[in-house]
Design a protein around this motif. Structure first.
Motif: not given
Length: 584
Positions: A244-252, A256-259, A271-283
């Motif tokens: 049941r949580i699949a829809g919530a994850l996909a929607q969020r 984030m990706a502007g879809l 695509r979007f970017s996240v900041r994790l442990r002082e690193q920028t990750i392109d997704v």
């Protein structure tokens, strides 16, 4: 190591007399065991006053002593065990008695629960404050062992994975969702700090980065939601939870990706970017409607990834020498081929770092830009605004480039522009999805590129794969299966035999039997005979001539060499899909 820190308590737990403990310093220990000279220690102490770093770290960085040598010296002096965490049988339930934050802060790990006492591995057994805090938190007698800091950090990363945290956040999110999900309310609340869906996604990304994963797969099944990560080219299950949580994850993720969050019937990319442990990750995000909901796949690209040098790729010397000769030319096209995730972009950027200089104008056209290199002009295509490979390439030729890197030859228009640029005096580097080097020219012809352009522009083709390496801790001799023996018999020289190795799985390799990957390569250079065969579109003559030039230096032979050295398994050599009957 802290030179001013005191010795730890004896193994049974009582604190030693403070006056005696204060006399014991790391420098004294190393001098007493003749591992450093007085002059080396004096220089290090001066450097410590300037830098503020610990003496032990400075000695290791200067090459005076190794981490293992330092740990062994402390073990001898303090009469405590030295533990090799690469081979020690680690147990998650024992280790997690000490919270992750404390374990990382004090550089410590619980190794054994002996009932009345706990055995703790520490990288700095002279840190009495850390010992006291650990004993206070665990409320048990503590015995100390010593281990190298790098081994300890790697073990902490392996053992304190976020699988349980991910499952916990997923369960919390399940409670927030009733049978009839109001997605509008969920979207409105998802942005609030601390929302379960946000915390779940953050933990998913952090665990994936900790494992070095390249992709995250969120896959709704009939009754569960399956979350998997791809590590060293192979998928591993990260967690299974309520569908049941699949829809919530996909929607969020789509937000984030502007879809378009309302569109669930068609595939979408973003695509979007996240900041994790002082690193920028392109997704890079891809959604696809499936029978049980939207399947989401994310490719993770680390902005801080270091461009590897050509001589650090594991390329055989003969191939690397010929590749460098080709890169030294002023014009022509060089293609790197292989399936998705085979390291093609890494090879291309290693080649760029080899030839990049102040005298050359280098332009890259990519989707997305995976590495940042100083001195390059890097362009990211964007199909949504019609900034396509072909359009950027046409503009690139007006920018007076010497070298052009095209992320991928995706269509005939891109291929023709790249081939024309190679003819007109530019060096063009690009990738193509083909099975091997010798089939590449005909893939270009199949795309619709004119034969004369392929024959006159293409200089060389490198085909490659990434092969998983056996874990050096748990690999043992392996008896080949009938299929593996058949492959060996077809490729080994007559009378030759080898002893294959196979990793059995241990704590050092997360139970997979493999640790790390290495590229295998084959190189085909175009010469007069090959060019004439390509111009005539004569596949039989081309393949015959190509086999003669690549005899004994194909992908299959490179994989066999790794098997012969015990560095990879026969199972892995067969997994990458060689069909020897077609190659020999």
């Amino acid at each position: 190591m802290n030179t001013a820190a005191m010795a730890p308590p004896a193994q049974d737990g009582p604190r030693p007399p403070s006056g005696q403990a204060e006399k014991l310093r790391l420098g004294d220990v190393l001098l007493q065991q003749r591992l450093v000279s007085e002059e080396q220690l004096k220089q290090t102490l001066e450097l410590q006053r300037k830098s503020g770093k610990k003496v032990g770290r400075l000695l290791i960085e200067s090459g005076v002593i190794t981490e293992e040598g330092l740990a062994n010296a402390l073990a001898r002096q303090l009469r405590i065990p030295f533990v090799n965490l690469k081979t020690f049988p680690l147990r998650a339930d024992v280790i997690k008695q000490l919270p992750e934050s404390a374990a990382r802060r004090f550089r410590a790990m619980v190794l054994e629960d002996k009932g009345e006492s706990l055995l703790i591995a520490m990288s700095d057994p002279l840190d009495l404050f850390a010992y006291d805090e650990i004993a206070r938190m665990l409320k048990r007698k503590v015995k100390v062992a010593v281990t190298p800091e790098s081994h300890l950090v790697a073990a902490l990363d392996r053992m304190y994975r976020r699988t349980e945290e991910i499952s916990g956040f997923a369960r919390a999110l399940e409670k927030d969702l009733s049978e009839a999900v109001d997605f509008g309310e969920l979207t409105a609340s998802a942005g609030a700090e601390g929302a379960p869906v946000v915390r779940l996604l953050q933990s998913l990304f952090e665990d994936a980065m900790q494992l070095g994963a390249s992709d995250v797969h969120i896959e709704p099944q009939e009754s569960i939601l399956l979350v998997r990560v791809r590590v060293d080219g192979v998928l591993q299950t990260q967690t299974q939870t309520d569908k049941r949580i699949a829809g919530a994850l996909a929607q969020r993720l789509k937000l984030m990706a502007g879809l378009d969050i309302a569109e669930k019937r068609l595939p979408q990319d973003g695509r979007f970017s996240v900041r994790l442990r002082e690193q920028t990750i392109d997704v890079r995000l891809s959604t696809m409607p499936s029978t049980y909901g939207e399947s989401v796949v994310m490719r993770l690209l680390n902005h801080g990834a270091v461009v590897r040098r050509l001589d650090h790729l594991g390329m055989p010397d003969a191939i690397m020498r010929r590749f460098r000769e080709v890169l030294g030319r002023t014009s022509g096209m060089v293609l790197v081929t292989g399936p998705t995730g085979s390291g093609k972009t890494t090879t291309l950027y290693a080649a760029l770092s080899e030839i990049n200089s102040d005298e050359l104008k280098v332009i890259t056209v990519e989707d997305p830009v995976e590495y940042r290199l100083p001195g390059l002009t890097q362009v990211q295509v964007n199909e949504k605004i019609d900034l396509s490979f072909a359009r950027v390439l046409r503009s690139t030729l007006r920018q007076d480039p010497d070298v052009i890197l095209v992320g991928e030859m995706r269509d005939v228009e891109t291929a023709e522009i790249g081939l024309r640029a190679a003819i007109t005096g530019h060096m063009v580097l690009s990738t193509l999805h083909t099975r091997d080097a010798m089939s590449t020219p005909f893939r270009l012809l199949d795309m619709g590129a004119p034969p004369f352009m392929v024959a006159t522009s293409l200089q060389a083709v490198i085909a490659q794969r990434l092969v998983r390496l056996n874990c050096q801790v748990c690999s043992e001799p392996h008896e080949p299966s009938p299929a593996e023996q058949a492959w060996l018999s077809s490729i080994l020289e007559k009378g030759e035999s080898i002893t294959p190795m196979l990793g059995l799985g241990c704590s050092a390799c997360n139970g997979t039997g493999y640790a790390g990957r290495q590229g295998i390569y084959e190189l085909l250079e175009m010469d007069v005979e090959l060019t004439q065969a390509a111009t005539r579109s004569d596949p039989a003559a081309f393949m015959r001539a190509a086999r003669e030039r690549m005899h004994g230096q194909t992908l299959a032979h490179q994989a066999l060499e790794l098997v012969r050295q015990g560095r990879t398994s026969l199972t892995e050599a067969l997994r990458i899909g060689f069909d020897v009957d077609d190659r020999e």
